[in-house]
Design a protein around this motif. Structure first.
Motif, PDB file in Angstrom:
ATOM      1  N   ALA A 105     -17.594  13.871   1.675  1.00  0.00           N
ATOM      2  CA  ALA A 105     -17.828  13.743   3.131  1.00  0.00           C
ATOM      3  C   ALA A 105     -17.402  15.083   4.039  1.00  0.00           C
ATOM      4  O   ALA A 105     -18.022  15.448   4.569  1.00  0.00           O
ATOM      5  CB  ALA A 105     -17.864  12.359   3.444  1.00  0.00           C
ATOM      6  N   ALA A 106     -16.157  14.753   3.496  1.00  0.00           N
ATOM      7  CA  ALA A 106     -15.201  15.642   3.724  1.00  0.00           C
ATOM      8  C   ALA A 106     -15.578  17.340   4.454  1.00  0.00           C
ATOM      9  O   ALA A 106     -15.265  18.197   4.392  1.00  0.00           O
ATOM     10  CB  ALA A 106     -13.343  15.359   3.802  1.00  0.00           C
ATOM     11  N   ALA A 108     -18.294  18.443   2.752  1.00  0.00           N
ATOM     12  CA  ALA A 108     -20.521  18.340   3.518  1.00  0.00           C
ATOM     13  C   ALA A 108     -20.113  18.425   5.033  1.00  0.00           C
ATOM     14  O   ALA A 108     -21.312  19.408   5.380  1.00  0.00           O
ATOM     15  CB  ALA A 108     -20.893  16.977   2.891  1.00  0.00           C
ATOM     16  N   SER A 109     -18.571  18.119   5.713  1.00  0.00           N
ATOM     17  CA  SER A 109     -18.418  18.244   7.313  1.00  0.00           C
ATOM     18  C   SER A 109     -18.380  19.613   7.392  1.00  0.00           C
ATOM     19  O   SER A 109     -18.695  20.026   8.590  1.00  0.00           O
ATOM     20  CB  SER A 109     -17.448  17.358   7.817  1.00  0.00           C
ATOM     21  OG  SER A 109     -16.813  17.405   7.272  1.00  0.00           O
ATOM     22  N   VAL A 110     -18.531  20.144   6.110  1.00  0.00           N
ATOM     23  CA  VAL A 110     -17.539  22.236   6.449  1.00  0.00           C
ATOM     24  C   VAL A 110     -18.325  22.918   5.631  1.00  0.00           C
ATOM     25  O   VAL A 110     -17.944  24.268   5.667  1.00  0.00           O
ATOM     26  CB  VAL A 110     -16.269  22.287   6.407  1.00  0.00           C
ATOM     27  CG1 VAL A 110     -15.490  21.106   7.451  1.00  0.00           C
ATOM     28  CG2 VAL A 110     -15.722  21.669   4.898  1.00  0.00           C
ATOM     29  N   ASP A 112     -21.321  24.201   6.079  1.00  0.00           N
ATOM     30  CA  ASP A 112     -22.561  25.571   6.533  1.00  0.00           C
ATOM     31  C   ASP A 112     -20.644  25.888   7.314  1.00  0.00           C
ATOM     32  O   ASP A 112     -21.648  27.526   7.273  1.00  0.00           O
ATOM     33  CB  ASP A 112     -22.527  24.971   8.235  1.00  0.00           C
ATOM     34  CG  ASP A 112     -24.006  24.069   7.976  1.00  0.00           C
ATOM     35  OD1 ASP A 112     -24.436  23.974   6.631  1.00  0.00           O
ATOM     36  OD2 ASP A 112     -24.592  23.607   8.718  1.00  0.00           O
ATOM     37  N   ARG A 148     -10.157  25.800   7.904  1.00  0.00           N
ATOM     38  CA  ARG A 148     -11.669  25.401   8.709  1.00  0.00           C
ATOM     39  C   ARG A 148     -11.035  23.831   8.413  1.00  0.00           C
ATOM     40  O   ARG A 148     -11.358  23.133   9.127  1.00  0.00           O
ATOM     41  CB  ARG A 148     -12.637  25.636   8.085  1.00  0.00           C
ATOM     42  CG  ARG A 148     -13.916  24.888   8.605  1.00  0.00           C
ATOM     43  CD  ARG A 148     -15.007  25.792   8.148  1.00  0.00           C
ATOM     44  NE  ARG A 148     -15.408  26.900   8.582  1.00  0.00           N
ATOM     45  CZ  ARG A 148     -15.439  27.347   9.471  1.00  0.00           C
ATOM     46  NH1 ARG A 148     -16.407  27.095  10.430  1.00  0.00           N
ATOM     47  NH2 ARG A 148     -15.736  28.929  10.017  1.00  0.00           N
ATOM     48  N   SER A 212     -11.508  15.856  15.073  1.00  0.00           N
ATOM     49  CA  SER A 212     -12.572  17.454  14.557  1.00  0.00           C
ATOM     50  C   SER A 212     -12.820  18.523  13.673  1.00  0.00           C
ATOM     51  O   SER A 212     -12.846  19.538  13.878  1.00  0.00           O
ATOM     52  CB  SER A 212     -11.620  18.651  15.680  1.00  0.00           C
ATOM     53  OG  SER A 212     -10.381  18.275  15.971  1.00  0.00           O
ATOM     54  N   SER A 213     -11.574  18.274  12.350  1.00  0.00           N
ATOM     55  CA  SER A 213     -11.448  17.803  10.886  1.00  0.00           C
ATOM     56  C   SER A 213     -11.204  17.699  10.337  1.00  0.00           C
ATOM     57  O   SER A 213     -10.875  16.029  10.310  1.00  0.00           O
ATOM     58  CB  SER A 213     -10.428  19.746  10.862  1.00  0.00           C
ATOM     59  OG  SER A 213      -9.227  19.500  11.876  1.00  0.00           O
ATOM     60  N   PRO A 214     -11.572  18.200   8.846  1.00  0.00           N
ATOM     61  CA  PRO A 214     -10.906  16.811   8.099  1.00  0.00           C
ATOM     62  C   PRO A 214      -9.136  16.615   8.223  1.00  0.00           C
ATOM     63  O   PRO A 214      -8.692  15.028   7.675  1.00  0.00           O
ATOM     64  CB  PRO A 214     -11.383  17.145   6.657  1.00  0.00           C
ATOM     65  CG  PRO A 214     -12.438  18.489   6.693  1.00  0.00           C
ATOM     66  CD  PRO A 214     -12.271  19.156   8.365  1.00  0.00           C
ATOM     67  N   ARG A 217      -9.499  13.997  11.096  1.00  0.00           N
ATOM     68  CA  ARG A 217      -9.800  12.309  10.289  1.00  0.00           C
ATOM     69  C   ARG A 217      -8.843  11.962   9.412  1.00  0.00           C
ATOM     70  O   ARG A 217      -8.273  10.625   9.165  1.00  0.00           O
ATOM     71  CB  ARG A 217     -11.477  12.414   9.220  1.00  0.00           C
ATOM     72  CG  ARG A 217     -12.204  12.885  10.508  1.00  0.00           C
ATOM     73  CD  ARG A 217     -13.577  12.773   9.664  1.00  0.00           C
ATOM     74  NE  ARG A 217     -13.958  14.005   9.029  1.00  0.00           N
ATOM     75  CZ  ARG A 217     -13.790  14.929   9.365  1.00  0.00           C
ATOM     76  NH1 ARG A 217     -14.731  15.508  10.885  1.00  0.00           N
ATOM     77  NH2 ARG A 217     -14.992  16.058   8.632  1.00  0.00           N
TER      78      ARG A 217
END
Length: 405
Positions: A105-106, A108-110, A112, A148, A212-214, A217
């Motif tokens: 999931a982490a 996948a969140s970055v 793009d 990132r 705002s970032s892995p 979190r």
């Protein structure tokens, strides 16, 4: 078959840790795997395990301790606790929150953002003729991806890259005392850098870092102490930054002399690119072995090791085991299934595996599309004399004129 303490390497097969063996260890690995897959080595004073079934067992069997496997090197108690030096259940307790940083999931969140990083990097090379792929592609892309993940600013690029490079000394479980001391010092500097960054994270209305970032979190999660969180972050850098950078160079080393492989990647789409990443890692794993210690006498498929034995699971040898892989020394881009051990196995399966696969697949697909005539430039590239990571000294690449975008 039983392990042997009598077998010695013949004169025409260098020891894999000798200067010649470090440059090309595969003849040594093949010789060991076929004659003594569970081998006590008097020169290195440890056991070399080279068969696929044997390495898989070492990595998964809790009779082999990762924690004890690191005790051959001095451990600085001022450093945060690390998953690398723990066994379950402590390892599991540290690893589960670590998924917030490097889990599917982490990533996948970055995803793009990683694609944008790859495109920006290749855009910057469009006007170049010949570049060193290690210096201009592998290392900068690994740094971009970690900026990132960690929510670091572009202004942090140089400092982070230098710290990540210095701390990567800690990858080598056979590093001597002086090199290991440098690694511990670099790890302290990296830890201070990450601690200072975590302290600057914006907070939400509940006083926790905003997600705002892995990294943010992970920091906001309350399952770990601050020191344990820093340990996860530090290991992510050591176990992820340079292996990712070197995996890119190693992959291009195999791809670029084979124009048909680049053509296949260009036509095969994202699915083939994802499959190709695993095949390229199988052929040239940046982390060629990992250390364990046997907590009891253990019978492996290829032989027995005694209690207290220090064992190296040589995954680079296992990944070319002809009992598992057809045409083991050949590049087969669409190889499936591909049960390689480049990411390890068992409880310590590489937490950054998804990151490497995602980044590698995007880069390979975009590289084949943008630079379809790319090729190696100059004389054959040389391998560095380091044991870990397995890396090239440089990789000059003729880009062949990319498509304008």
């Amino acid at each position: 078959m039983t392990a042997s303490t009598e077998i010695r390497f013949p004169a025409d097969v260098p020891h894999p840790f000798s200067p010649a063996g470090r440059l090309d260890p595969y003849p040594s690995y093949d010789w060991l795997r076929s004659r003594s897959p569970v081998h006590h080595d008097p020169m290195a004073r440890l056991w070399l395990v080279t068969g696929h079934a044997d390495c898989a067992a070492v990595l998964r069997d809790r009779a082999f301790s990762a924690s004890a496997g690191q005790q051959g090197r001095a451990r600085d108690e001022d450093l945060p606790p690390s998953m690398l030096t723990t066994d379950p259940p402590d390892h599991t307790r540290l690893r589960t929150p670590g998924l917030l940083l490097l889990g599917p999931a982490a990533i996948a969140s970055v995803a793009d953002g990683i694609t944008a990083d790859v495109d920006d990097l290749l855009d910057g090379l469009a006007a170049e003729t010949v570049v060193d792929a290690i210096e201009r592609i592998g290392s900068p892309l690994a740094t971009s991806v970690f900026l990132r993940l960690f929510g670091l600013a572009e202004s942090d690029r140089k400092a982070f890259s230098q710290l990540a490079q210095a701390a990567s000394i800690n990858l080598d479980p056979l590093a001597g005392p002086q090199v290991a001391a440098l690694g511990r010092s670099a790890m302290k500097e990296l830890t201070r850098f990450l601690q200072a960054h975590c302290a600057t994270l914006p907070q939400n209305s509940h006083g926790a870092p905003a997600a705002s970032s892995p990294l943010a979190r992970l920091v906001a999660d309350d399952r770990l102490t601050d020191a344990e969180t820093l340990g996860v972050l530090g290991l992510a850098v050591v176990g992820g930054w340079q292996p990712l950078a070197e995996a890119i160079g190693n992959a291009m080393y195999w791809l670029l002399p084979r124009p048909e492989a680049l053509t296949s990647l260009r036509l095969g789409g994202d699915e083939l690119a994802r499959t190709a990443v695993d095949e390229l890692l199988r052929l040239e794993a940046p982390i060629p072995f990992t250390a364990r210690v046997a907590l009891t006498d253990v019978r492996l498929p290829g032989g027995e090791v005694p209690r207290g034995a220090r064992v190296l699971a040589v995954v680079a040898a296992a990944n070319r085991d002809p009992a598992v892989f057809e045409r083991p020394n050949n590049l087969v881009l669409d190889r499936s299934p591909n049960p390689h051990l480049a990411f390890g196995g068992g409880p310590h399966f590489c937490l950054a595996a998804q990151l490497v696969r995602q980044t590698g697949a995007v880069l390979l697909a975009r590289l084949a599309e943008r630079f379809p005539a790319a090729s190696l430039a100059g004389p054959p590239p040389g391998w560095a004399s380091t044991l870990v990571p397995r890396r090239l000294r440089a990789l000059p690449v003729a880009l062949g004129g990319g498509d304008a975008r």
